[in-house]
Write a protein that holds these residues in place. Structure first.
Motif, PDB file in Angstrom:
ATOM      1  N   LYS A  73       0.831  -1.200   0.000  1.00 15.02           N
ATOM      2  CA  LYS A  73       0.000   0.000   0.000  1.00 15.02           C
ATOM      3  C   LYS A  73       0.864   1.249   0.000  1.00 15.02           C
ATOM      4  CE  LYS A  73      -3.964  -1.991   2.370  1.00 15.02           C
ATOM      5  NZ  LYS A  73      -4.972  -1.758   3.425  1.00 15.02           N
ATOM      6  N   ILE A  75       1.441   5.404  -2.121  1.00 16.11           N
ATOM      7  CA  ILE A  75       1.173   6.307  -3.235  1.00 16.11           C
ATOM      8  C   ILE A  75       2.369   6.265  -4.164  1.00 16.11           C
ATOM      9  CG2 ILE A  75       0.755   8.689  -3.906  1.00 16.11           C
ATOM     10  CD1 ILE A  75      -0.595   9.082  -1.175  1.00 16.11           C
ATOM     11  N   GLU A  76       2.117   5.992  -5.428  1.00 12.98           N
ATOM     12  CA  GLU A  76       3.182   5.885  -6.418  1.00 12.98           C
ATOM     13  C   GLU A  76       2.823   6.776  -7.602  1.00 12.98           C
ATOM     14  OE1 GLU A  76       5.733   2.150  -7.709  1.00 12.98           O
ATOM     15  OE2 GLU A  76       3.792   2.127  -8.703  1.00 12.98           O
ATOM     16  N   LYS A  77       3.698   7.770  -7.862  1.00 17.03           N
ATOM     17  CA  LYS A  77       3.458   8.721  -8.955  1.00 17.03           C
ATOM     18  C   LYS A  77       2.086   9.372  -8.836  1.00 17.03           C
ATOM     19  CE  LYS A  77       6.494   6.212 -12.105  1.00 17.03           C
ATOM     20  NZ  LYS A  77       6.620   5.446 -13.374  1.00 17.03           N
ATOM     21  N   GLY A  78       1.734   9.699  -7.588  1.00 17.58           N
ATOM     22  CA  GLY A  78       0.484  10.391  -7.326  1.00 17.58           C
ATOM     23  C   GLY A  78      -0.744   9.509  -7.287  1.00 17.58           C
ATOM     24  N   GLU A  79      -0.591   8.229  -7.524  1.00 13.63           N
ATOM     25  CA  GLU A  79      -1.732   7.323  -7.547  1.00 13.63           C
ATOM     26  C   GLU A  79      -1.721   6.384  -6.341  1.00 13.63           C
ATOM     27  OE1 GLU A  79      -2.162   5.189 -11.157  1.00 13.63           O
ATOM     28  OE2 GLU A  79      -2.131   6.968 -12.433  1.00 13.63           O
ATOM     29  N   LEU A  80      -2.914   6.120  -5.834  1.00 14.29           N
ATOM     30  CA  LEU A  80      -3.055   5.197  -4.726  1.00 14.29           C
ATOM     31  C   LEU A  80      -2.768   3.784  -5.199  1.00 14.29           C
ATOM     32  CD1 LEU A  80      -4.030   4.364  -1.874  1.00 14.29           C
ATOM     33  CD2 LEU A  80      -6.355   4.325  -2.796  1.00 14.29           C
ATOM     34  N   ILE A  81      -1.873   3.097  -4.491  1.00 12.96           N
ATOM     35  CA  ILE A  81      -1.525   1.711  -4.811  1.00 12.96           C
ATOM     36  C   ILE A  81      -2.026   0.826  -3.681  1.00 12.96           C
ATOM     37  CG2 ILE A  81       0.336   0.089  -5.264  1.00 12.96           C
ATOM     38  CD1 ILE A  81       0.039   2.165  -7.453  1.00 12.96           C
ATOM     39  N   ASN A  82      -2.791  -0.178  -4.039  1.00 11.39           N
ATOM     40  CA  ASN A  82      -3.273  -1.149  -3.057  1.00 11.39           C
ATOM     41  C   ASN A  82      -3.299  -2.509  -3.747  1.00 11.39           C
ATOM     42  OD1 ASN A  82      -4.402  -2.601  -1.010  1.00 11.39           O
ATOM     43  ND2 ASN A  82      -6.270  -1.383  -0.846  1.00 11.39           N
ATOM     44  N   LYS A  83      -2.176  -3.218  -3.678  1.00 13.36           N
ATOM     45  CA  LYS A  83      -2.031  -4.484  -4.384  1.00 13.36           C
ATOM     46  C   LYS A  83      -2.087  -5.656  -3.407  1.00 13.36           C
ATOM     47  CE  LYS A  83       0.925  -2.646  -8.098  1.00 13.36           C
ATOM     48  NZ  LYS A  83       2.260  -2.732  -8.743  1.00 13.36           N
ATOM     49  N   GLN A 240       4.656   0.318  -0.754  1.00  6.73           N
ATOM     50  CA  GLN A 240       4.950   0.036  -2.153  1.00  6.73           C
ATOM     51  C   GLN A 240       6.435   0.221  -2.460  1.00  6.73           C
ATOM     52  OE1 GLN A 240       3.076  -1.209  -4.409  1.00  6.73           O
ATOM     53  NE2 GLN A 240       4.410  -0.973  -6.189  1.00  6.73           N
TER      54      GLN A 240
END
Length: 482
Positions: A73, A75-83, A240
């Protein structure tokens, strides 16, 4: 429904990796990387995990057939990451304290190629009491026994040497591990041919690892189980961001397809710049925060950095004491700011008590170098860091044990317990006795820190104020001076 290979069909894989440690970090970092290489580069690597101490998660991992889910979890390049990802590379866990022969038999695996480890900073150490004939206590002696078994089984075949990548957070971890193994080989009177095989057939790399791993999300595990449709008691959460720096020859690129799958792995002939900033800023800040936060009644890293008092004090320690103590380098201030942002990650709960494992060895590795270099540069000691140091000593006061139980080397726990017990029994007000005892413990620091003129007095004053008035009083006083 329980998460097992009976309920989820995943293919078995050949044992190519022996891994010392079954904890959260390795499962969220190394095992995740192996999974990525297996899925995207046909790496086809199975992992046999060795439980490094008698008590651990081995039985639980085996009950789930090595399966667990990883949540990444951030933020990557301004996007929320939840893998979410099912990790299936672990094939089995062996507890050598219960099944020593099964452990030694790992050496006979024809496909075995790599060794990874993370046994904490205290793990790579020399233990003169271990022998070849009986189950060993230390990680280096266990590995020495395994390597000797492999050397013997394959008659010194140069092609059966192993690539060894320890992930313990000490400087020159691979080099140090190799030196200890060769010393044990001498102690145990093993053959010159075996030592030659270690030098020529086995490759030891120095490494640096970076990913914040809070671990098991106990607060929302029921929700996760409902989402998964399985009962998974080994769920692990991590951020992340990841970085793996490997110091050594570039041959590692030919056998670990990290570039092919886009992992953030740097192979270099000098990891020092990466290590200094990571260990002393990120890990050093974590280690400083633990006693400050716990004594302030906080539970997580995010609570610590968000707390108006503790968070501001920690930021001051990073920017005014740790960063200035490091050699100037491009991007170091940006790295420090990124660290604070990573600490504020709203999607992960990193408990301070989890980070507190082996606090004193961690303080020695991660924080003491900043104290020493700051003093060398300025002729004075970093007041914020000394506040954290005194807080750590207070944290190990037995009167705190109802709320905090130290998880450290027993010798260190006993030292602090005895110093505090004597203090209370004697009705003493002389905090210098406690500080002198801690600073003189050369087995922790590698030196007698009482020889740093003025350190004992300042720590004693800090400890007295924390003991009598509480941590907030000292933070307010020191922060007003920064």
């Amino acid at each position: 429904m329980k998460l097992t290979r009976e309920n989820i069909t995943v293919p078995a894989k050949p044992i190519r990796i022996v891994q010392f440690g079954e904890g959260n970090f390795l499962r969220a970092f190394i095992n995740w990387m192996i999974q990525e290489m297996n899925e995207k580069a046909n790496f086809d690597a199975g992992v046999a995990v060795v439980q490094p101490i008698p008590q651990g998660l081995g039985e639980l991992v085996n009950a789930q057939d090595g399966l667990y889910h990883l949540y990444l979890k951030g933020i990557e390049k301004g996007e929320l990451i939840n893998k979410r990802q099912l990790i299936d590379c672990i094939q089995k866990v062996i507890n050598p304290y219960e099944n020593y022969q099964d452990y030694l038999d790992l050496a006979k695996e024809d496909s075995l190629q790599f060794v990874f480890s993370n046994t904490t900073e205290a793990g790579i150490s020399y233990n003169e009491n271990d022998t070849l004939e009986h189950i060993q206590n230390s990680f280096p002696t266990k590995l020495t026994a395994l390597l000797y078994q492999r050397f013997s089984h394959f008659n010194g075949d140069e092609k059966k040497g192993l690539t060894i990548l320890p992930c313990e957070l000490i400087d020159k971890n691979g080099q140090t591990l190799k030196e200890i193994i060769l010393k044990h080989a001498t102690d145990w009177e093993l053959s010159a041919a075996f030592k030659s095989w270690i030098n020529s057939a086995c490759t030891f790399y120095n490494t640096l690892v970076d990913r914040i791993v809070p671990g098991f999300p106990k607060d929302r595990i029921e929700e996760i189980h409902e989402e998964l449709g399985y009962e998974d008691q080994l769920v692990v959460e991590g951020e992340q961001f990841h970085l793996f720096v490997i110091e050594g020859d570039s041959k590692i690129k030919d056998i670990l397809p990290t570039e092919e799958v886009g992992l953030n792995v740097i192979v270099t002939n000098n990891q020092a710049p990466y290590r200094s900033r990571k260990v002393r800023i990120l890990n050093g800040a974590h280690t400083c925060l633990v006693p400050l936060g716990l004594l302030s009644g906080l539970e997580t890293v995010k609570e610590g950095v968000d707390d108006k008092e503790v968070g501001s004090f920690l930021e001051s320690i990073i920017k005014n004491e740790i960063v200035p103590s490091l050699p100037a380098s491009e991007g170091i201030e940006e790295f420090a700011n990124d660290v604070l942002d990573r600490f504020r990650n709203p999607f992960i709960k990193h408990y301070l008590k989890s980070i507190s494992l082996n606090s004193f060895p961690k303080f020695n590795t991660r924080v003491l170098p900043s104290i020493v270099s700051f003093h060398q540069k300025n002729g004075s000691f970093p007041q914020g860091i000394l506040t954290s140091f005194a807080s750590l000593i207070k944290l190990y006061d037995p009167k705190n044990l109802k709320e905090f139980k130290p998880q450290d080397n027993q010798e260190i726990i006993d030292l602090l317990a005895n110093l505090w017990a004597d203090f209370y029994i004697n009705g003493s007000t002389d905090f210098e006795i406690i500080i002198e005892g801690v600073l003189s413990a050369t087995y922790i620091w590698g030196q007698n820190l009482n020889e740093l003129e003025g350190l004992q007095i300042q720590l004693s004053q800090n400890l007295k104020q924390i003991h009598n008035e509480g941590i907030s009083s000292l933070i307010e006083e020191k922060f007003s001076l920064s």
